[in-house]
Design a protein around this motif. Sequence first.
Motif, PDB file in Angstrom:
ATOM      1  N   MET A   1      41.577  36.061  23.246  1.00  0.00           N
ATOM      2  CA  MET A   1      40.313  36.653  22.850  1.00  0.00           C
ATOM      3  C   MET A   1      39.594  37.163  24.100  1.00  0.00           C
ATOM      4  SD  MET A   1      37.132  34.918  20.816  1.00  0.00           S
ATOM      5  CE  MET A   1      36.166  34.268  22.139  1.00  0.00           C
ATOM      6  N   VAL A   2      38.982  38.310  23.985  1.00  0.00           N
ATOM      7  CA  VAL A   2      38.180  38.873  25.064  1.00  0.00           C
ATOM      8  C   VAL A   2      36.719  38.771  24.669  1.00  0.00           C
ATOM      9  CG1 VAL A   2      37.625  40.978  26.339  1.00  0.00           C
ATOM     10  CG2 VAL A   2      39.995  40.439  25.813  1.00  0.00           C
ATOM     11  N   ARG A   3      35.902  38.373  25.644  1.00  0.00           N
ATOM     12  CA  ARG A   3      34.459  38.321  25.421  1.00  0.00           C
ATOM     13  C   ARG A   3      33.752  38.657  26.731  1.00  0.00           C
ATOM     14  NH1 ARG A   3      32.531  33.919  27.951  1.00  0.00           N
ATOM     15  NH2 ARG A   3      33.828  32.045  28.089  1.00  0.00           N
ATOM     16  N   LYS A   4      32.463  38.973  26.623  1.00  0.00           N
ATOM     17  CA  LYS A   4      31.681  39.221  27.831  1.00  0.00           C
ATOM     18  C   LYS A   4      31.542  37.919  28.610  1.00  0.00           C
ATOM     19  CE  LYS A   4      29.096  43.129  26.116  1.00  0.00           C
ATOM     20  NZ  LYS A   4      27.834  43.654  25.618  1.00  0.00           N
ATOM     21  N   ALA A   5      31.633  38.038  29.916  1.00  0.00           N
ATOM     22  CA  ALA A   5      31.441  36.870  30.768  1.00  0.00           C
ATOM     23  C   ALA A   5      29.972  36.477  30.763  1.00  0.00           C
ATOM     24  CB  ALA A   5      31.882  37.193  32.191  1.00  0.00           C
ATOM     25  N   VAL A   6      29.720  35.188  30.914  1.00  0.00           N
ATOM     26  CA  VAL A   6      28.361  34.657  31.037  1.00  0.00           C
ATOM     27  C   VAL A   6      28.296  33.826  32.321  1.00  0.00           C
ATOM     28  CG1 VAL A   6      27.917  34.672  28.540  1.00  0.00           C
ATOM     29  CG2 VAL A   6      28.918  32.639  29.607  1.00  0.00           C
ATOM     30  N   MET A   7      27.096  33.568  32.781  1.00  0.00           N
ATOM     31  CA  MET A   7      26.947  32.858  34.053  1.00  0.00           C
ATOM     32  C   MET A   7      27.593  31.472  34.044  1.00  0.00           C
ATOM     33  SD  MET A   7      25.869  34.965  36.225  1.00  0.00           S
ATOM     34  CE  MET A   7      25.811  33.792  37.562  1.00  0.00           C
ATOM     35  N   ASP A   8      27.686  30.835  32.896  1.00  0.00           N
ATOM     36  CA  ASP A   8      28.373  29.538  32.826  1.00  0.00           C
ATOM     37  C   ASP A   8      29.852  29.652  33.196  1.00  0.00           C
ATOM     38  OD1 ASP A   8      26.058  28.239  32.104  1.00  0.00           O
ATOM     39  OD2 ASP A   8      26.580  28.046  29.978  1.00  0.00           O
ATOM     40  N   ASP A   9      30.416  30.855  33.074  1.00  0.00           N
ATOM     41  CA  ASP A   9      31.819  31.086  33.415  1.00  0.00           C
ATOM     42  C   ASP A   9      32.036  31.261  34.915  1.00  0.00           C
ATOM     43  OD1 ASP A   9      32.368  31.265  30.635  1.00  0.00           O
ATOM     44  OD2 ASP A   9      32.047  33.441  30.646  1.00  0.00           O
ATOM     45  N   PHE A  10      30.962  31.404  35.679  1.00  0.00           N
ATOM     46  CA  PHE A  10      31.031  31.818  37.073  1.00  0.00           C
ATOM     47  C   PHE A  10      32.009  30.998  37.935  1.00  0.00           C
ATOM     48  CE2 PHE A  10      29.137  32.552  41.345  1.00  0.00           C
ATOM     49  CZ  PHE A  10      29.367  33.919  41.405  1.00  0.00           C
ATOM     50  N   PRO A  11      31.982  29.664  37.902  1.00  0.00           N
ATOM     51  CA  PRO A  11      32.930  28.907  38.743  1.00  0.00           C
ATOM     52  C   PRO A  11      34.397  29.209  38.424  1.00  0.00           C
ATOM     53  CG  PRO A  11      31.196  27.464  37.929  1.00  0.00           C
ATOM     54  CD  PRO A  11      31.049  28.768  37.197  1.00  0.00           C
ATOM     55  N   VAL A  12      34.711  29.355  37.149  1.00  0.00           N
ATOM     56  CA  VAL A  12      36.086  29.653  36.754  1.00  0.00           C
ATOM     57  C   VAL A  12      36.461  31.065  37.193  1.00  0.00           C
ATOM     58  CG1 VAL A  12      37.666  29.884  34.783  1.00  0.00           C
ATOM     59  CG2 VAL A  12      35.979  28.044  34.813  1.00  0.00           C
ATOM     60  N   ILE A  13      35.535  31.999  37.052  1.00  0.00           N
ATOM     61  CA  ILE A  13      35.775  33.386  37.464  1.00  0.00           C
ATOM     62  C   ILE A  13      36.069  33.442  38.966  1.00  0.00           C
ATOM     63  CG2 ILE A  13      34.628  35.620  37.798  1.00  0.00           C
ATOM     64  CD1 ILE A  13      33.261  35.085  35.027  1.00  0.00           C
ATOM     65  N   LEU A  14      35.273  32.739  39.766  1.00  0.00           N
ATOM     66  CA  LEU A  14      35.525  32.706  41.214  1.00  0.00           C
ATOM     67  C   LEU A  14      36.922  32.176  41.512  1.00  0.00           C
ATOM     68  CD1 LEU A  14      32.124  31.404  42.645  1.00  0.00           C
ATOM     69  CD2 LEU A  14      33.036  33.741  42.783  1.00  0.00           C
ATOM     70  N   ASN A  15      37.334  31.155  40.807  1.00  0.00           N
ATOM     71  CA  ASN A  15      38.660  30.571  41.003  1.00  0.00           C
ATOM     72  C   ASN A  15      39.769  31.552  40.612  1.00  0.00           C
ATOM     73  OD1 ASN A  15      40.358  28.310  41.738  1.00  0.00           O
ATOM     74  ND2 ASN A  15      40.820  28.178  39.551  1.00  0.00           N
ATOM     75  N   ILE A  16      39.577  32.273  39.524  1.00  0.00           N
ATOM     76  CA  ILE A  16      40.593  33.241  39.093  1.00  0.00           C
ATOM     77  C   ILE A  16      40.764  34.331  40.142  1.00  0.00           C
ATOM     78  CG2 ILE A  16      41.038  35.109  37.429  1.00  0.00           C
ATOM     79  CD1 ILE A  16      40.043  33.101  35.264  1.00  0.00           C
ATOM     80  N   TYR A  17      39.661  34.835  40.695  1.00  0.00           N
ATOM     81  CA  TYR A  17      39.793  35.871  41.722  1.00  0.00           C
ATOM     82  C   TYR A  17      40.420  35.311  43.006  1.00  0.00           C
ATOM     83  CZ  TYR A  17      37.653  39.386  38.816  1.00  0.00           C
ATOM     84  OH  TYR A  17      37.412  40.270  37.795  1.00  0.00           O
ATOM     85  N   ALA A  18      40.140  34.068  43.348  1.00  0.00           N
ATOM     86  CA  ALA A  18      40.789  33.446  44.512  1.00  0.00           C
ATOM     87  C   ALA A  18      42.297  33.325  44.269  1.00  0.00           C
ATOM     88  CB  ALA A  18      40.175  32.079  44.797  1.00  0.00           C
ATOM     89  N   THR A  19      42.683  32.944  43.064  1.00  0.00           N
ATOM     90  CA  THR A  19      44.097  32.852  42.695  1.00  0.00           C
ATOM     91  C   THR A  19      44.755  34.221  42.771  1.00  0.00           C
ATOM     92  OG1 THR A  19      43.666  30.946  41.268  1.00  0.00           O
ATOM     93  CG2 THR A  19      45.687  32.188  40.831  1.00  0.00           C
ATOM     94  N   ALA A  20      44.078  35.243  42.272  1.00  0.00           N
ATOM     95  CA  ALA A  20      44.625  36.601  42.296  1.00  0.00           C
ATOM     96  C   ALA A  20      44.782  37.111  43.730  1.00  0.00           C
ATOM     97  CB  ALA A  20      43.731  37.540  41.484  1.00  0.00           C
TER      98      ALA A  20
END
Length: 170
Positions: A1-20
């Motif tokens: 499922m795709v959804r708009k990111a929210v600020m609560d997602d921020f730590p996970v988003i940072l980790n995904i970009y570090a992994t990438a």
Amino acid sequence: MVRKAVMDDFPVILNIYATARAFMAKTGNPTQWADGHPSADLLRECILAQKLFVFTDPDDFSQIRGCFYFAIENDPTYAQISEGSWLSDAPYGVIHMVASDGQVHGFLRNVLDFCEPQTSHLRIDTHHDNKIMQHLLEKNGFTRCGIIHVEDGTPRIAYQRMSLTQSQLG
């Protein structure tokens, strides 16, 4: 499922970009995001502008598996293209900052499945060293159009994909 990111997602988003970033460096593309791009500030701006999206695990919607930027807008870096030309000057959707945690096969296809119903024209670019993304874009029907330069002046390979709408099919 795709959804708009929210600020609560921020730590996970940072980790995904570090992994990438680590994956790109390991697979022959050490410079595209070497400077920490996308920055935490840029990601916050994209979330607040509601242009950053997350893809959740199909089996567990609470698990974010990837992120990407999407908007139907004129990207200023796409105004000038060299060594080729765009397929069309019609309004387009732009996809940037595609990154996953590597746990879901076909992540780009999932991104496109979300974006395509919103516009029949998509543009995206990637670094010369990002052979994996170049292959995936061409595999998914994108045409290499030429070279653009991003904000810091570095070149990127520009791609466009045009889908025929039902009315265009007749």
